[in-house]
Design a protein around this motif. Structure first.
Motif: not given
Length: 141
Positions: A6-9, A46-47, A72-75, A92-93
Motif C-alpha cells: 500500500v502506497f509503497s512508492a 508503522e514501517a 520493510v514490513t508495513y503495519y 500488513e503490507n
C-alpha cells in the motif's frame, strides 16, 4: 508486477533506512469510491525495517553486529468511512482487512494495487465487494 505494498512508492521514498533497523510511523488519508459511492480512508502506518546479523570467524562465532537486510514490513490501522458506515481496518503490507457489520461480521480482505505514486485501487479478495475500488491519496506524512 503492479501489485505492491500500500502506497509503497510514497512510503518507501519517505524512508531512508540506515545500517540498523529503524521504525517509521505516519498517517495516510485517501478519497475512495466503494461500489460507486464516495468513502474516506484514514490510516496510520508503522514501517519496520528488517535486520540480519553479522558474525565473527570460527566454528562457534560471536555476533558482531546487526545490519539492515533491506526489507520493510508495513503495519496498518485505521478506518474507512462511507455510506456503508465506518469500518475498522488493520493489515500488513498490501492487504487490509475488516469485519463487515453489514454482513454478519464476515471478514473482508482488500488487496491494494498501486496505479501511480498517488493512486491505488482495492480489490476484495473474497468477493464481498466485487470489482476494483479506486482511491486517490489526499495527505501523507
Amino acid at each position: 508486477m503492479l501489485t505492491r505494498l500500500v502506497f509503497s512508492a510514497a512510503a518507501l521514498a519517505a524512508l531512508s533506512l540506515p545500517a540498523h533497523a529503524q521504525t517509521k510511523t505516519g498517517m495516510l488519508q485517501a478519497s475512495c469510491q466503494v461500489n460507486g459511492q464516495p468513502a474516506q480512508m484514514s490510516l496510520q502506518y508503522e514501517a519496520i525495517g528488517g535486520t540480519g546479523i553479522t558474525t565473527g570467524p570460527g566454528p562457534n562465532p560471536d555476533i558482531t553486529g546487526v545490519i539492515s537486510d533491506g526489507s520493510v514490513t508495513y503495519y496498518w490501522g485505521g478506518v474507512l468511512t462511507g455510506s456503508f458506515g465506518t469500518l475498522q481496518l488493520s493489515g500488513e503490507n498490501n492487504f487490509l482487512k475488516f469485519y463487515d457489520p453489514n454482513v454478519y461480521n464476515r471478514e473482508t480482505v482488500l488487496e491494494i494495487t498501486m496505479t501511480s505514486d498517488t493512486s491505488f485501487y482495492m480489490t476484495d479478495v473474497y468477493g464481498n465487494y466485487p470489482g476494483q475500488h479506486p482511491c486517490q491519496i489526499t495527505a501523507m506524512n
